[in-house]
Write a protein that holds these residues in place. Structure first.
Motif, PDB file in Angstrom:
ATOM      1  N   ILE A 111       2.062   1.129  12.829  1.00  0.00           N
ATOM      2  CA  ILE A 111       2.480   2.240  12.186  1.00  0.00           C
ATOM      3  C   ILE A 111       2.091   3.298  13.040  1.00  0.00           C
ATOM      4  N   GLN A 112       2.777   3.851  13.609  1.00  0.00           N
ATOM      5  CA  GLN A 112       2.792   5.098  14.616  1.00  0.00           C
ATOM      6  C   GLN A 112       2.656   6.446  13.787  1.00  0.00           C
ATOM      7  N   CYS A 113       1.529   7.121  13.927  1.00  0.00           N
ATOM      8  CA  CYS A 113       1.591   8.404  13.265  1.00  0.00           C
ATOM      9  C   CYS A 113       1.164   9.607  13.904  1.00  0.00           C
ATOM     10  N   GLY A 114       1.423  10.684  13.423  1.00  0.00           N
ATOM     11  CA  GLY A 114       1.116  12.021  14.552  1.00  0.00           C
ATOM     12  C   GLY A 114       2.273  12.266  15.357  1.00  0.00           C
ATOM     13  N   SER A 115       1.714  12.947  16.405  1.00  0.00           N
ATOM     14  CA  SER A 115       2.867  13.517  17.520  1.00  0.00           C
ATOM     15  C   SER A 115       3.418  12.420  18.352  1.00  0.00           C
ATOM     16  N   MET A 136      -2.314  12.891   9.861  1.00  0.00           N
ATOM     17  CA  MET A 136      -1.049  11.766  10.541  1.00  0.00           C
ATOM     18  C   MET A 136      -0.194  11.727   9.361  1.00  0.00           C
ATOM     19  N   THR A 137       0.875  12.023   9.809  1.00  0.00           N
ATOM     20  CA  THR A 137       2.091  12.201   8.759  1.00  0.00           C
ATOM     21  C   THR A 137       2.550  10.839   8.204  1.00  0.00           C
ATOM     22  N   ALA A 138       2.371   9.735   8.848  1.00  0.00           N
ATOM     23  CA  ALA A 138       2.754   8.617   8.508  1.00  0.00           C
ATOM     24  C   ALA A 138       1.733   7.898   7.804  1.00  0.00           C
ATOM     25  N   SER A 139       0.607   8.273   7.694  1.00  0.00           N
ATOM     26  CA  SER A 139      -0.438   7.521   7.142  1.00  0.00           C
ATOM     27  C   SER A 139      -0.534   7.537   5.786  1.00  0.00           C
ATOM     28  N   LYS A 140      -0.175   8.447   5.007  1.00  0.00           N
ATOM     29  CA  LYS A 140      -0.224   8.311   3.329  1.00  0.00           C
ATOM     30  C   LYS A 140       0.479   6.900   2.816  1.00  0.00           C
ATOM     31  N   ASN A 141      -0.339   6.377   2.076  1.00  0.00           N
ATOM     32  CA  ASN A 141      -0.018   5.147   1.356  1.00  0.00           C
ATOM     33  C   ASN A 141       0.209   3.892   2.193  1.00  0.00           C
ATOM     34  N   VAL A 149      -6.497   6.179  18.107  1.00  0.00           N
ATOM     35  CA  VAL A 149      -6.158   7.598  17.878  1.00  0.00           C
ATOM     36  C   VAL A 149      -5.933   8.126  19.222  1.00  0.00           C
ATOM     37  N   GLY A 150      -5.182   9.139  19.600  1.00  0.00           N
ATOM     38  CA  GLY A 150      -4.680   9.630  20.824  1.00  0.00           C
ATOM     39  C   GLY A 150      -4.739  11.163  20.890  1.00  0.00           C
ATOM     40  N   PHE A 151      -4.957  11.880  22.181  1.00  0.00           N
ATOM     41  CA  PHE A 151      -5.085  13.136  22.341  1.00  0.00           C
ATOM     42  C   PHE A 151      -4.214  13.396  23.501  1.00  0.00           C
ATOM     43  N   ARG A 275      -2.226  11.743  17.947  1.00  0.00           N
ATOM     44  CA  ARG A 275      -1.692  10.789  17.295  1.00  0.00           C
ATOM     45  C   ARG A 275      -2.524   9.443  16.894  1.00  0.00           C
ATOM     46  N   ALA A 276      -1.896   8.642  16.175  1.00  0.00           N
ATOM     47  CA  ALA A 276      -2.780   7.418  15.720  1.00  0.00           C
ATOM     48  C   ALA A 276      -1.931   6.080  15.402  1.00  0.00           C
ATOM     49  N   SER A 277      -2.597   4.970  15.433  1.00  0.00           N
ATOM     50  CA  SER A 277      -1.760   3.899  14.938  1.00  0.00           C
ATOM     51  C   SER A 277      -2.562   3.065  14.048  1.00  0.00           C
ATOM     52  N   ILE A 278      -1.929   2.457  12.987  1.00  0.00           N
ATOM     53  CA  ILE A 278      -2.438   1.788  11.977  1.00  0.00           C
ATOM     54  C   ILE A 278      -1.955   0.208  12.043  1.00  0.00           C
ATOM     55  N   VAL A 279      -2.861  -0.817  11.794  1.00  0.00           N
ATOM     56  CA  VAL A 279      -2.522  -2.320  11.862  1.00  0.00           C
ATOM     57  C   VAL A 279      -2.098  -2.290  10.452  1.00  0.00           C
TER      58      VAL A 279
END
Length: 281
Positions: A111-115, A136-141, A149-151, A275-279
């Protein structure tokens, strides 16, 4: 390949409060004997952090460190160790064990989040010890653990993209602002390139994504770790920002005022390039 990191500390602890405590030594890899240049010696409760140089060496003299302080020795990929300053003796060797990584089957993609932008419109230039956090906009629920995480960092207007900074992750408080810190270890890193994304692998830390989602923070450390230009401007990393990627502001700024840390929502329409990513579970 399993390996360990050794931190050799030579301390001269003053018996009189108010005098400088001296910590000096170097960090090496136990298996190869090569220096480890990305370890951190820190007193987290006092917001004191001392990165090793590129040879794995450190030399710390600070009146703020006292014998009762808890000293953290950390390095990404290793288990952080904590001891009291008074416990250290000459030629003390601290062994940092590698974190055990448990591989999990990923049935769905990350799941890719943020910019997701690849070029910056503007950039930040805040003073050391400030923090810039983005939700991180896609991280909710999204059920799962935080993979990375990335910058997007640059050298804009005399900055230094490869200067060190600290990474933090926060949950969301009742007011929609950064709340409880989820990163338990001291994570200080430095980028390798200018005007490019820099991603930090956090999979070893097994940080669960809370139901309300999370913030990723870019945190400048103490001013003495940055070079000065013309005697005034500090060469810190510049964090990229984009204007039209999001419908509203997802970005917050943290400052220390009157010895208290306070968060403020950024008033402009630009958002940080974080940005960030979720497994997923």
């Amino acid at each position: 390949m399993k390996f360990k990191c050794l931190v050799i500390l030579l301390l001269n602890i003053s018996a009189v409060y108010g005098q400088q405590t001296h910590l000096f030594g170097h960090v090496v890899d136990a298996q190869t004997g090569l220096p480890v240049g990305e370890a951190t010696i820190g007193v987290q409760e006092k917001n004191l952090f001392y990165p090793t140089n590129n040879k794995g060496e450190f030399d710390i003299s600070d009146v703020k460190i006292v014998p009762t302080d808890s000293i953290s020795i950390s390095c990404i990929g290793y288990q952080t160790q904590k001891r009291k300053t008074a416990d250290f003796k000459a030629e003390t060797i601290i062994k940092l064990s590698v974190l055990v990584k448990v591989l999990r089957e990923v049935r769905i993609g990350l799941i890719q989040c943020g910019s997701k932008a690849n070029t910056q419109d503007v950039w930040t230039a805040y003073w050391p010890l400030n923090e810039e956090a983005m939700f991180m906009t896609a991280s909710k629920n999204a059920k799962g653990t935080i993979q990375s995480v990335g910058f997007y960092l640059g050298n804009a207007q005399g900055g230094d993209a490869i200067a060190p900074f600290r990474v933090k992750i926060y949950d969301v408080d009742a007011h929609g602002m950064p709340g409880k810190e989820l990163t338990k270890d001291i994570l200080i890193v430095s980028a390798k390139k200018n005007n490019a994304w820099f991603d930090v692998d956090l999979s070893d830390y097994n940080i669960s994504n809370p139901p309300g989602g999370f913030f990723v923070a870019f945190c400048l450390i103490d001013a003495k770790h940055y070079k000065a230009s013309n005697g005034a401007q500090l060469l810190t990393p510049r964090l990229g920002m984009t204007e039209n990627e999001f419908k509203n502001s997802q970005s917050f700024r943290g400052e220390y005022k009157h010895r208290e840390h306070e968060w403020y929502k950024e008033p402009f329409t630009y958002n940080y390039m974080i940005r960030a990513s979720i497994v997923p579970e």
